[in-house]
Each structure stands twice: as C-alpha cells, then as structure tokens.
Enzyme design. Structure first.
Site, mmCIF file in Angstrom:
data_model
loop_
_atom_site.group_PDB
_atom_site.id
_atom_site.type_symbol
_atom_site.label_atom_id
_atom_site.label_comp_id
_atom_site.label_asym_id
_atom_site.label_seq_id
_atom_site.Cartn_x
_atom_site.Cartn_y
_atom_site.Cartn_z
ATOM 1 C CE LYS A 161 -4.030 2.026 2.215
ATOM 2 N NZ LYS A 161 -3.555 3.410 2.099
ATOM 3 N NE ARG A 194 -6.603 4.325 -7.195
ATOM 4 C CZ ARG A 194 -7.636 3.609 -6.735
ATOM 5 N NH1 ARG A 194 -8.039 3.763 -5.482
ATOM 6 N NH2 ARG A 194 -8.251 2.740 -7.516
ATOM 7 C CE LYS A 216 -3.624 2.383 6.620
ATOM 8 N NZ LYS A 216 -4.307 3.689 6.605
#
Length: 1009
Positions: A317, A322, A508
């Site tokens: 990640k 984005r 995460k």
C-alpha cells in the site's frame, strides 16, 4: 473603456457558446430559476429538520391506506426521498429540465466545474467583520474570528459551527428581514465570480452583495455552500437516484455533475451500453479497497479462491495520492501525445504533472516520451503518485508530493525529490473499455503496453500468495520498511467503479497490536474541540525535549520540538487534573509571533499542526503515551510521529527536564524496531461481527452505579437548533427543574423561548402540571403538550451520542402531557411491542421492567440475518474511519476477554456471591461493547484475562503455566478495567488496572499483547 463586469459578461457569453457546441442537445429551461430562498425553504431546511422534528419512527406499526402511506407515516429515509422528489418535480414543472443550476448549490462538493474559492472560515469571518463594520475585539467580532472557541454569551456559546455563528451575528444587524431577491441562477453567477477572484479585496465586494441581498438564514446557507459543508443528511446517491436511474453510473465514469444533469434530463431515456463505461479524458470515480476485517483467514476467503485457482495478490500500500492518467495520441500536440491527470476527488492535476511530452510546466510527462509500446494510441491508467527521494532511493511521506512536483517544474535537473507514478491498473486501451475484464487480464495488458521509466513511471509490483503465512511475512516486511501496509487483491475480479469492494482489501500495520514503548512526553500545546467538546482543550500537542547536542548555540535550554497530537484515552478526571495543574499558564498562539524560543513546529512559516494555545515546557505537565507505531511525517518537527497515540496517565512524578528527549526517543525507536522484527504479528479483530449471546444464567443488568441521580451535566449543544418553546411549568420527574432552569437548558442547546404559544408558528408547549394556562390549551384540543422529561431525555441522549449527528428523540407516550388524536398512532410507533424505545437509551430500572415483562409474555424477536448484521457493521466502520466517534457498543470491539472459571464457584451452593455477580455484569458489558468472551484459557486469541479483586498471588503460578507456551501473552487486568473503561467511554491503560501485587512486583508482570 471596458469594465470588469463587461469582461465578465463577454467571458460568460463565450463560455455559453462553447457549451452549446459541446452539448448541442442540452435541456433549456422554459422559465427563470426558482428564488434562492425556495431552495432552503423547500429542500435544505426540511431535510435538516427530519433529524430535528420530534415525531416517532414508522416502525412496524405503519398502516397504509388505499393510496399508500401518508407523509406523516413515512420513515426518515422515505421522507427524505419524498422531499427531494417534490423539489425535483416542482423544478421540472415550473422551471424546466435543466436542474444543473440547483444541483450546483445542493451538491457543491461534487461540482468540478467551479474552482475552489480559497476561502475558509477565518477569511470569511474576517470579511464579515469588515462588511458589517464590527470591531474585531467586540463580542461578535471575537465570535466570528474565533468560531471554534466558546462564545461570550448564551446565544453564541455553541462552538464549532461556523455557519451557525455567522447567522447569530448577522441576525443582529441584517440588511433584510424578509426573503432575499436573488434567483438560483444569480447566486451561481456571483459564486463563479467569487471563485475566479484571486485576491481577498476582489472577493470582498461580492460577499458584501450577498450580505445586502440575503436575509441571515439565506446567508448562512450560502456560507455552507462556499465551504462545501452542507450536511443535509442525504448523499449525492439519493439525489442521483431520484433524478435518473443511470445518474450514479454516469457520475462514476465521468465525475461530472454537468453531464449527469444535461445528458440524463429525461428519466425515461436510459444510457446506451457503450456509454456506461469509462471514457478518454473523462474523470471516473475509482474502485476503493475495503477496510480490514476480522482476521487474515476471513480476508483471504473474501478473495474467493477456487480449487483450480486459489491465488490472490499482495501489493504494497503506497503512501501517496491516488491518480488516474489519460493519454491520447494527437498529431497536433508537441511530442504527439496529450495527457490529463485527476485525483481520487476528481481534482485536475494536469497543470502539475503536464499535458504533453514537451510541456515545460510538467513535472512528469517530460519523462514519458518512450514510456509506451508501439501501437498504443490511447489508454487510461490507475495508480498512485508518490514522492521519490533520489539521494536515498526511497519514497518520501505523502505530504511532500506537491512540493516535489513544483520543485521538479522549476529545475528538472536537480537531485532530490520528484514525483513517481506507480501504475497498478489499466482500464482503457486503444478505444476498448477494460473494466469488465479480470484484474489478471488487465495486468497482462498493462505489462505489454508500458515501458517503465526508472523512478519516474513504473508498474507497481505484486506477489502471488495462497496462505495467511505469506501475508504475515509481507506485513513484517511492510512495518520494517515503514510502509503504509498491504492491499490484497482478487485477480479474478472486474474493476468496480465508485465502489468499495471485498475484491480489494487493506491490511494496515496500525491495525496490529501495540508497538514499541510507552513514552513520557511534555505537553506544549492544546487544541479546542468541536461539537460536544467545543470550547475546551480536548487534544494536546506533545513535544520532545531538545538535547544539548541538537540545540543551536545560545538557544533556550527548555526548547521542545513538536512530535505528536494526543486526544484519545483521557477521562473527564484526566482533563480536570491537567486543567488544575496548568490553569492560568496557557497563552493563545500568535501566528505572526510564534513562541520559537520555547516551541519549534514543522513547516517553517507554514507552522504545521499549529495549536490554538501553547504553554511553556517548565509550566506544563508530562503525560505517558502509547501508540500503535511510529511513522514518518513532515507535519512534526523531528520528521516522525506516533500513529494512533493514546493517553495512559499523568506523570506528576516527572517534569519537563525528565521528559523524553529527541535522542532518547530515537534510541528507543531503534531498539523497539529491532525487537519488533523478531515478533509475530497479530491482526486485531478490526471488523468483528457481533456474536450471538446465549444466556445460561439469569440476566443481570449491566449498570455499576444504579443509585446515581439522573442529572444534566454541561448544557451546551445544537440539539434544539431552529425550535421554538413555550414552557408553562417546572419539571417534576425524572428530576426537579424550575421553569427558569428548563428555559436556560433549551437556550443553551439552540432553542428559542417564548412566553405564549402563538408568538411564532410551530411552538412546542411544555408542561408537567395542569395549570390554568395548560388546561386552557388542553381544552382547545388542537395543541400537543409535551412533558419536560422529553427535553431532558433529548439533551441526555445527545451527550451519549456525542460525535454523531444531532437527532431529536421521537415522542413517546410517557413524554405526552396531552396529545391530539392524529398524534396518537405516531407517538405509539416510537416504542416496540415491549415498550422499548427505538431511539432512546433507557434507564436501568426501565430495562429491568422491560425484561421482566418480556419474560412474562414469552415473546422473542428473530435475530437479523448475519448478512444484514455484517452490512450494518461495515457501514458503521466506514463512518468511524471517516472521523465519527466510535459507538459505545464497539468499545471493546476486536478484543477477546477471558474470565477464568473459579473452581470454588462451581462447587458452591446458594445465592450467587457478590464478586461472581460483578464478574457476570462485566461479561455482559464486554459482550454488549463488542468483545468476544470466553472462560477457557486454551483460546489462543485471548487479548485480556479478567480477574476479580480477590485474585491472589498464590493463583498466579497456575495461570502463568497455562499461558507460558504462547509467544504473546495477554494483559491480566482486574474487573474494574472493564467498569472504568465503560464509564469513561474509552479504553483505559491496562497497567493501572493490574492486580495490586503485580504492580508491586514488576518482575512477575506478563508480557503485553
């Protein structure tokens, strides 16, 4: 000589001509647009009042006539849709089919055609002070310029609502008391001028015109539009669904509100199949990764592996922005290609990254001359724009991305940081939409068409995996490299526009169990909260003491560097204790004269994470903090910060001289990371589905202070905003309050008080006794009279639901002193068949009576399906992740609590011992708050072992032997850890709730999870 207005009119005429050419079939309205006041009168205000108006939910008692349900019997979702349908129908009938002017004001955050205004609350407040010629040091001037702080009067005491503050100030000196005369189209024209103005002195006369032509309520709504903070209680999906069945789909592929309004103006004409996919040079809404779930096993199952193809993919990640890239071959463009870049929020970044190969302002496209294979004419790529440090050959934190791009624009030859586009998907290639193809097929196409440019334009790598062990190994690597985490992807899945789906799932590191050490940090700043915490310092800026070796010669020896913000884990007593030790020592932060002698922030003149108040280190307190992990951040002075820091306790045994220094922290961090590499990671039960409870013992009521009086603490909020009250008597139950006290409570929570029932429309009459006036109103028979208990219940529920939207409680039969016939069914519908309120948290005594009645009736309701529970759980988690307060029912979510069975208890007879009952109450509380509960120490997922206060040191060896084979041992806590955490609505520090002898003899303390 041409005026600015002439130039603006010419520009508008030219823009209209361009739009006519681009949209030759766009709808034309047959009449002028509606007045602006109609927009808030018939749409904004009714939508907001759905959560304000005290009417009961429809529940399962709604009765439909031959023509369906009446408006009064609709549930809130149906009423919301009904309001929107009525507005849109009226627009079509009275104005025409072009609803774009209205939608621009209804959904300002979705309008990509209007540039940002560059106006935040502080600037608007300053302009209004100027326009109304208010002394900035006056009460109203102070309230506008310091909108987060508590006001200086009862009417302006609510902090955190800027538009409400503006209404409060403007209503004292309005230019108009009646409706304004501006049409929706005029408002749009002025907002276009406002967004195109580049300086405050150009924006000031435009805002002044709004002030002259609008009444206070209109101006408050205009300010919400400018700030793009409507909070109507209805999302764009609701509006789109009412407007046209294909509206949401078109917005997902275009991010264009204009296209949704103009191309779908006829609800009977559907989008063609070829128009339902992504298009070149049209910004789409990307697919998003789902939030982390209960366990890795469950996440892997969501990848839908098959016997023939059990593979899923693991990607790192990335810590960036984005971005989607559109490229099309164009012989007329220098270099033969044109580019466009858009962010996830549809912001156009082409100006930053470049529109062509030879665009000198492009920080990226100048490197893409040979980045595409022969035969590639056009494509759309999805990826992440990150900052790359060429000297370190490593990524930089996300906050440096724009700086890197601007630096690359100015000097493309210097070494340092620059943008790097990591591509992980391709959605369009040579005229073909690829979103319906599998991820594996899209990746194969991507590998063939991209020719990577080292550290400028690269294809993001992935690993194939089939087991949980492979994910855990990747997690270790991610934390060791300070990565954002992982994304698991299903290679058999299509691309899902504008959807958060299980085909992509985030893992995460910050969702893992505790990382590193507890740190003793000095408090150097404070931040005012908003909402229920408005007007008080609710979070604190903590610093690291600067070591002699790191301070410049002659600098203040008490200087601290900013390090982290801490706002979680504090109890009311903790806040009071900190206030007690620092009272009178706080100083308001002056951005023009920052206290650099004592405190150094990151960002230089930008003053990142600037606090509202500051305090000298020698006058401050030291707090003990723990966190999930350490992360890189340019928002704090040392370039590092804590992820999810949580307050443990106040260290009154320490002062600033013994607080953690910069070098001591770096040493601790290095040591903790070395240990962390050797440990196995446990993923917390982040999205755990609530387990069905089977009650083996008689149900006890989870309430630890049953004799506590019900009293209102700290009356301040917005729960009665916009409501008018006539209070006739004092309150007799549940607590005695005088008429004056009730009136003050109402005013402090946003309501207005009148001394007659007919001074203004829709006045709510309150009485608890049959006085002459109450009897007179009752005799008329057309006015509902409500008991004061409803006011107290609303305020109490608002405090319980702090952080959630303000919702008035529906009226219950017990709230009614007198009600009209047409209200009886509505009021009855606010309770279920057992007389349990759908909306109000009932008292312990009410719950006991309710359970007794349920046992007598012998009735039970069926449980919701697991799928429905999961859907609701995921929806709540999305809200929590976006900043909402964690519901009390999730306080222990993700924890597995073990209550070891006492051998003596099972052999005993007679009534249940008091301590055993206390343990049983704690079990009920833990279950209600989302924990999994077990009595077996063999469960390997246990995070906490809960013991009663009589647990002795003689029982410890057996407990340790049982747990000794585990790599990670659970916390051992007394039962009051559950009790105290529940009372404070936050997870408290476990060390303060260990059995006494364990604190006395730290050598026998068990390792933390």
């Amino acid at each position: 000589m041409e005026t600015d207005q002439d130039m603006h009119d010419q520009a508008m005429a030219g823009e209209e001509t361009d739009l006519d050419e681009k949209y030759p079939n766009r709808p034309q309205n047959k009449a002028p647009t509606l007045p602006f006041h109609d927009l808030y009168e018939t749409l904004f205000r009714p939508l907001r009042e759905i959560k304000k108006k005290p009417v009961g939910p429809a529940g399962n008692r709604r009765k439909a006539g031959p023509h369906g349900l009446s408006a009064a019997n609709l549930n809130p979702i149906e009423r919301r849709r009904d309001i929107i349908e009525r507005f849109i129908s009226r627009w079509r009938k009275e104005v025409g089919d072009d609803i774009y002017p209205a939608f621009r004001l209804i959904l300002p955050d979705k309008d990509r055609d209007r540039a940002m205004y560059g106006m935040k609350e502080k600037i608007i407040g300053k302009m209004l002070v100027n326009i109304m010629k208010i002394d900035k040091n006056s009460e109203d001037g102070f309230n506008l310029l310091n909108w987060k702080l508590p006001g200086q009067s009862a009417t302006s005491s609510m902090a955190g609502d800027f538009a409400g503050r503006c209404y409060d100030v403007v209503s004292k000196r309005p230019m108009r008391t009646e409706f304004g005369n501006m049409l929706i189209e005029e408002v749009n024209e002025k907002l276009d001028q406002l967004s195109s103005a580049s300086k405050e002195e150009e924006q000031l006369p435009i805002l002044a015109e709004f002030y002259r032509r609008m009444n206070p309520e209109e101006l408050a709504w205009l300010i919400r539009i400018i700030l793009r903070q409507m909070k109507l209680g209805a999302t764009e999906r609701t509006f789109f669904d009412v407007w046209h069945p294909d509206a949401e789909n078109l917005y997902s592929i275009s991010s264009s509100l204009r296209r949704v309004c103009w191309e779908l103006h006829d609800p009977n004409i559907r989008l063609d199949a070829e128009d339902r996919g992504v298009s070149l040079m049209q910004c789409f809404q990307p697919q998003l990764a789902q939030f982390q779930m209960q366990s890795l096993d469950r996440m892997i199952a969501r990848m839908r592996p098959t016997e023939d193809d059990p593979v899923f993919w693991i990607e790192e990640k990335l810590d960036g922005e984005r971005m989607q890239l559109h490229m099309v071959s164009d012989a007329s463009a220098p270099g033969g290609r044109r580019f466009r870049f858009w962010s996830r929020k549809a912001k156009d970044y082409t100006y930053l990254y470049g529109n062509g190969i030879y665009d000198e302002a492009g920080s990226l496209t100048r490197h893409l001359k040979d980045a595409f294979a022969d035969g590639v004419d056009n494509l759309i790529l999805d990826g992440e724009m990150i900052t790359w440090n060429t000297e370190q050959d490593a990524p930089e934190p996300f906050g440096t991305l724009k700086t890197a791009a601007l630096s690359e624009q100015r000097n493309p030859f210097r070494q340092g940081i620059h943008p790097l586009f990591r591509v992980f998907d391709i959605l369009y290639l040579n005229g073909r939409d690829l979103t319906r193809y599998t991820l594996r097929d899209r990746r194969n196409a991507l590998q063939k068409v991209i020719k990577p440019v080292h550290r400028r334009f690269e294809v993001h790598s992935y690993e194939e995996a089939t087991t949980k062990a492979e994910v855990e190994a990747s997690l270790r690597k991610a934390v060791a490299e300070a990565s954002e985490g992982l994304v698991l992807k299903n290679p058999r899945s299509p691309y899902r526009l504008n959807e958060r789906h299980d085909d992509w799932m985030k893992v995460k590191p910050e969702y893992m169990t505790e990382f590193g050490e507890s740190l003793d940090l000095v408090v150097i700043g404070g931040y005012y909260g908003s909402g229920h915490r408005g007007g008080k310092l609710s979070s604190f800026l903590c610093g690291l003491r600067v070591d002699e070796g790191q301070s410049s010669q002659g600098s203040n020896p008490t200087k601290c560097y900013s390090f982290c913000k801490v706002g979680g884990g504090f109890t009311a007593a903790d806040y009071a204790n900190i206030r007690h030790h620092t009272d009178g020592k706080w100083v308001e932060w002056n951005p023009k004269k920052p206290p650099t002698t004592y405190i150094e922030l990151a960002g230089g003149d930008s003053q990142y994470e600037r606090p509202d108040m500051w305090i000298k280190p020698e006058d401050s307190v030291v707090i003990c903090v723990k966190a999930a992990s350490v992360s890189v951040s340019d928002q704090f002075r040392i370039g590092l910060t804590l992820r999810f820091p949580r307050f443990k306790r106040l260290r009154m045994d320490k002062d600033w001289k013994s607080a953690l220094s910069v070098q001591e922290f770096l040493d601790l961090k290095s040591h903790a990371e070395q240990e962390h590499r050797e440990k196995e990671f446990n993923v917390e039960n982040f999205r755990k589905k609530r387990v069905k409870k089977t009650t083996k013992k008689p149900l006890a009521i989870a309430g630890y202070d049953e004799n506590a009086e019900v009293q209102y603490a700290g009356p301040s909020g917005h729960i009665f905003d916009g409501l008018n009250f006539f209070i006739l008597t004092d309150s007799n139950a549940p607590v005695k309050k005088s008429k004056a006290e009730l009136e003050n409570l109402v005013k402090a929570n946003g309501g207005r008080i009148f001394q007659t029932n007919d001074a203004v429309p829709d006045t709510i009459c309150i009485a608890d006794r049959r006085t002459v006036k109450a009897a007179s109103l009752q005799k008329k028979g057309d006015i509902d009279i409500i008991r004061p208990s409803w006011i107290l219940d609303c305020i109490k529920q608002s405090e319980i639901d702090a952080g959630l939207p303000d919702l008035l409680l529906p009226l219950e039969p017990g709230h009614m002193f007198f009600m009209t016939k047409d209200k009886e069914e509505i009021v009855a519908g606010s309770l279920d068949q057992f007389n349990d309120s759908y909306a109000r948290d009932i008292t312990v005594e009410e719950l006991r009576n309710l359970l007794d009645q349920m046992a007598k009736d012998g009735k039970t309701d069926s449980f919701c399906s697991p799928e429905a529970i999961q859907k609701v759980t995921e929806h709540i988690q999305e809200k929590v992740d976006s900043g909402w307060t964690m519901p009390c029912g999730w306080l222990f979510k993700g924890l597995v609590l073990c209550f070891p069975e006492n051998e003596n208890d099972s052999a005993s007879e007679g009534p249940e011992p008091k301590q055993s009952q206390r343990i049983h109450l704690a079990q009920n509380t833990a279950k209600f708050a989302g924990a999994s509960v077990t009595t077996s120490l063999k469960d390997t997922s246990i995070t906490h072992v809960v013991v009663d206060p009589d647990f002795t040191s003689s029982e410890l060896p057996k407990l340790r032997r049982t747990l000794s084979t585990r790599r990670k041992l659970p916390h051992i806590v007394k039962v009051n850890w559950i009790e105290d955490s529940w009372k404070e609505n936050t997870l408290l520090d476990e060390e303060q709730h260990m059995p006494v002898y364990m604190r006395r003899y730290p050598n026998i303390q068990l390792m933390k999870v």
